[in-house]
Write a protein that holds these residues in place. Sequence first.
Motif, short mmCIF file in Angstrom:
data_model
loop_
_atom_site.label_atom_id
_atom_site.label_comp_id
_atom_site.label_asym_id
_atom_site.label_seq_id
_atom_site.Cartn_x
_atom_site.Cartn_y
_atom_site.Cartn_z
N ASP A 95 -11.61 3.26 -2.74
CA ASP A 95 -11.93 3.82 -1.39
C ASP A 95 -11.63 3.17 -0.16
O ASP A 95 -11.15 3.62 0.91
CB ASP A 95 -13.27 4.48 -1.50
CG ASP A 95 -13.70 5.52 -2.38
OD1 ASP A 95 -12.74 5.92 -3.11
OD2 ASP A 95 -14.93 5.69 -3.00
N LYS A 96 -11.78 1.72 -0.33
CA LYS A 96 -11.61 0.95 0.82
C LYS A 96 -10.11 1.02 1.36
O LYS A 96 -9.85 0.96 2.49
CB LYS A 96 -12.00 -0.51 0.30
CG LYS A 96 -11.79 -1.41 1.53
CD LYS A 96 -12.26 -2.91 1.04
CE LYS A 96 -12.01 -3.96 1.92
NZ LYS A 96 -12.63 -5.31 1.67
N SER A 97 -9.00 1.06 0.23
CA SER A 97 -7.78 1.16 0.62
C SER A 97 -7.25 2.33 0.85
O SER A 97 -6.27 2.47 2.16
CB SER A 97 -6.82 0.72 -0.66
OG SER A 97 -7.11 1.39 -1.69
N GLU A 98 -8.07 3.53 0.64
CA GLU A 98 -7.81 4.89 1.33
C GLU A 98 -7.97 4.93 2.63
O GLU A 98 -7.31 5.53 3.52
CB GLU A 98 -8.60 5.79 0.39
CG GLU A 98 -8.01 5.97 -1.06
CD GLU A 98 -6.64 6.79 -1.21
OE1 GLU A 98 -6.04 7.21 -0.40
OE2 GLU A 98 -6.24 6.89 -2.49
N VAL A 99 -9.09 4.31 3.24
CA VAL A 99 -9.69 4.07 4.41
C VAL A 99 -8.66 3.46 5.41
O VAL A 99 -8.33 3.92 6.29
CB VAL A 99 -11.09 3.59 4.57
CG1 VAL A 99 -11.25 3.44 6.18
CG2 VAL A 99 -12.13 4.37 4.00
N LEU A 100 -8.16 2.19 4.71
CA LEU A 100 -7.05 1.41 5.39
C LEU A 100 -5.84 2.22 5.70
O LEU A 100 -5.20 1.94 6.48
CB LEU A 100 -6.90 0.29 4.66
CG LEU A 100 -5.49 -0.67 5.01
CD1 LEU A 100 -6.03 -2.26 4.52
CD2 LEU A 100 -4.49 -0.55 4.39
N ILE A 101 -5.37 3.07 4.51
CA ILE A 101 -4.22 3.77 4.74
C ILE A 101 -4.37 4.82 5.92
O ILE A 101 -3.56 4.78 6.37
CB ILE A 101 -3.82 4.29 3.23
CG1 ILE A 101 -3.27 3.19 2.40
CG2 ILE A 101 -2.66 5.42 3.32
CD1 ILE A 101 -3.22 3.56 1.24
N PHE A 147 0.89 -1.09 0.03
CA PHE A 147 -0.11 -0.01 0.12
C PHE A 147 0.80 1.36 0.11
O PHE A 147 0.44 2.26 -0.61
CB PHE A 147 -0.94 -0.04 1.08
CG PHE A 147 -2.06 -0.83 1.04
CD1 PHE A 147 -3.28 -0.79 -0.14
CD2 PHE A 147 -2.17 -2.19 1.57
CE1 PHE A 147 -4.13 -1.84 -0.14
CE2 PHE A 147 -3.17 -3.02 1.61
CZ PHE A 147 -4.18 -2.79 0.55
N PRO A 148 1.88 1.47 0.86
CA PRO A 148 2.60 2.79 0.86
C PRO A 148 3.33 2.96 -0.50
O PRO A 148 3.33 4.03 -0.87
CB PRO A 148 3.61 2.54 1.79
CG PRO A 148 3.23 1.41 2.75
CD PRO A 148 2.32 0.57 1.82
N TYR A 149 3.78 1.88 -1.12
CA TYR A 149 4.08 2.15 -2.41
C TYR A 149 3.41 2.66 -3.48
O TYR A 149 3.83 3.71 -4.26
CB TYR A 149 4.97 0.97 -2.99
CG TYR A 149 6.26 0.60 -1.97
CD1 TYR A 149 7.64 1.01 -2.76
CD2 TYR A 149 6.36 -0.09 -1.25
CE1 TYR A 149 8.55 0.68 -1.90
CE2 TYR A 149 7.51 -0.43 -0.20
CZ TYR A 149 8.57 0.00 -0.53
OH TYR A 149 9.71 -0.16 0.14
#
Length: 142
Positions: free
Chosen positions: A93-99, A38-40
Motif C-alpha cells: 500500500d505504501k508503494s501504491e501511494v508513492l506511485i 516502481f514503474p516496472y
Amino acid sequence: MSLCFLSLETGKVFNELILKELEKVGFLDLSSSLILIFPYIKEYENISISNLAKKLGYSRQAMHKNLKKLEELGYLTFVQQVNKKEKSILLTDKSEVLIEKADRFIEETQKNLSKLIGKEDLEKYIEVQSKIFDFLNEKNKA
C-alpha cells in the motif's frame, strides 16, 4: 547534443525531479535508481526478480540488493512462484501511494510542458519519442 545523450539526460533530470517531489511529501530514503524500479513492477504485475533485472539491465545481485532495501523500507513484498525457484514482487500500500504521488507530479509536469511548448508540440514529441523507442527496440531484438 546527440539523441542518445539527450534522452539519457532528460530521463535522469526527470527522475531527480520526481525524487525531490516524493521527498517533499515524506518518501525518504529512496534514490533515483530505486524509484526506477516502481514503474516496472507496476507495469509487469507479478514480475519475477530475474525478469525485472533483465528489463532494467541490472545484474541479479544488484537487483536483489535494491529489492531488499525496498522491502526493508516497506515498499514491496515477495511471493513464491509456482516453480519455487523464483519469487514475484508485489507492491505494498505504501508503494501504491508513492506511485500515485509520482503520477500526479508527472501529470502536472506534462501540463506545465504543454503550456510551455503547446499541447500539439508536446503530443508530437511524445509520438516521435514512441516511434524512436519502437524502432530502437526492434533493432535490439534483431
